[in-house]
Motif scaffolding. Structure first.
Motif, PDB file in Angstrom:
ATOM      1  N   TYR A  26      41.418   0.802  -0.361  1.00  0.00           N
ATOM      2  CA  TYR A  26      40.946   0.837  -1.738  1.00  0.00           C
ATOM      3  C   TYR A  26      40.894   2.226  -2.377  1.00  0.00           C
ATOM      4  O   TYR A  26      40.765   2.335  -3.588  1.00  0.00           O
ATOM      5  N   PHE A  27      40.966   3.277  -1.579  1.00  0.00           N
ATOM      6  CA  PHE A  27      40.859   4.636  -2.104  1.00  0.00           C
ATOM      7  C   PHE A  27      42.215   5.331  -2.043  1.00  0.00           C
ATOM      8  O   PHE A  27      42.944   5.205  -1.060  1.00  0.00           O
ATOM      9  N   ASP A  28      42.533   6.065  -3.085  1.00  0.00           N
ATOM     10  CA  ASP A  28      43.782   6.808  -3.157  1.00  0.00           C
ATOM     11  C   ASP A  28      43.802   7.925  -2.111  1.00  0.00           C
ATOM     12  O   ASP A  28      42.749   8.489  -1.789  1.00  0.00           O
ATOM     13  N   SER A  29      44.971   8.248  -1.617  1.00  0.00           N
ATOM     14  CA  SER A  29      45.080   9.315  -0.615  1.00  0.00           C
ATOM     15  C   SER A  29      44.708  10.683  -1.181  1.00  0.00           C
ATOM     16  O   SER A  29      44.364  11.594  -0.426  1.00  0.00           O
ATOM     17  N   ASP A  94      45.991   2.278 -10.906  1.00  0.00           N
ATOM     18  CA  ASP A  94      46.996   1.550 -10.120  1.00  0.00           C
ATOM     19  C   ASP A  94      46.397   0.862  -8.891  1.00  0.00           C
ATOM     20  O   ASP A  94      46.969   0.894  -7.795  1.00  0.00           O
ATOM     21  N   GLY A  95      45.217   0.258  -9.063  1.00  0.00           N
ATOM     22  CA  GLY A  95      44.614  -0.510  -7.981  1.00  0.00           C
ATOM     23  C   GLY A  95      43.949   0.298  -6.889  1.00  0.00           C
ATOM     24  O   GLY A  95      43.645  -0.248  -5.820  1.00  0.00           O
ATOM     25  N   LYS A  96      43.711   1.581  -7.134  1.00  0.00           N
ATOM     26  CA  LYS A  96      43.051   2.438  -6.139  1.00  0.00           C
ATOM     27  C   LYS A  96      41.960   3.265  -6.813  1.00  0.00           C
ATOM     28  O   LYS A  96      42.087   3.655  -7.977  1.00  0.00           O
ATOM     29  N   ILE A  97      40.914   3.548  -6.070  1.00  0.00           N
ATOM     30  CA  ILE A  97      39.875   4.452  -6.552  1.00  0.00           C
ATOM     31  C   ILE A  97      40.404   5.869  -6.403  1.00  0.00           C
ATOM     32  O   ILE A  97      40.786   6.279  -5.301  1.00  0.00           O
ATOM     33  N   ILE A  98      40.447   6.602  -7.519  1.00  0.00           N
ATOM     34  CA  ILE A  98      41.038   7.946  -7.474  1.00  0.00           C
ATOM     35  C   ILE A  98      40.016   9.066  -7.642  1.00  0.00           C
ATOM     36  O   ILE A  98      40.310  10.210  -7.328  1.00  0.00           O
ATOM     37  N   GLU A  99      38.810   8.712  -8.140  1.00  0.00           N
ATOM     38  CA  GLU A  99      37.844   9.767  -8.438  1.00  0.00           C
ATOM     39  C   GLU A  99      36.429   9.200  -8.362  1.00  0.00           C
ATOM     40  O   GLU A  99      36.211   8.014  -8.621  1.00  0.00           O
ATOM     41  N   HIS A 100      35.459  10.059  -8.002  1.00  0.00           N
ATOM     42  CA  HIS A 100      34.065   9.624  -7.846  1.00  0.00           C
ATOM     43  C   HIS A 100      33.081  10.700  -8.290  1.00  0.00           C
ATOM     44  O   HIS A 100      33.239  11.873  -7.981  1.00  0.00           O
TER      45      HIS A 100
END
Length: 123
Positions: A26-29, A94-100
């Motif tokens: 679920y999380f972007d690389s 695009d279906g991924k968590i990119i930032e928090h």
């Protein structure tokens, strides 16, 4: 899957079920972290999650979504020996968590608050 569903599934898998494989799913690389105590990426979470105490617990009260931003109001019980109430803010692309980002506050027992109101709805 909506962004709201994706984030809810991700955080409950990682923190509720301690499923570190969910970090890759679920999380972007290139996940960007704005919490000043944590580095970018998911490697640190892959180290922290398995070492959480047996009585650690994560609960979600509310999840809200606006475009690519999802906010989760949750409680972390026994995180480093304390209970915290947090609002975690995630950006999805695009279906991924990119930032928090997060806003984290040590929980005060309802009986010890000035108003007698709980900090977390499930109190």
């Amino acid at each position: 899957m909506t962004n709201k569903e994706l984030v809810f599934t991700a955080v409950t898998s990682v923190f509720g079920q301690r499923d570190v494989s969910a970090l890759d799913k679920y999380f972007d690389s290139n996940y960007i972290q704005h919490n000043p105590a944590l580095p970018n990426g998911t490697d640190i979470l892959k180290q922290i999650i398995p070492g959480l105490p047996a009585d650690f617990k994560y609960e979600v009260a509310t999840v809200t979504e606006h475009d690519d931003i999802v906010m989760v109001h949750g409680r972390f019980s026994n995180w480093n020996g304390k209970n915290y109430v947090a609002v975690d803010i995630f950006k999805v692309k695009d279906g991924k968590i990119i930032e928090h980002w997060d806003v984290l506050q040590e929980e005060v027992e309802t009986a010890k608050t000035v108003t007698g109101n709980p900090m977390f709805p499930l109190s």
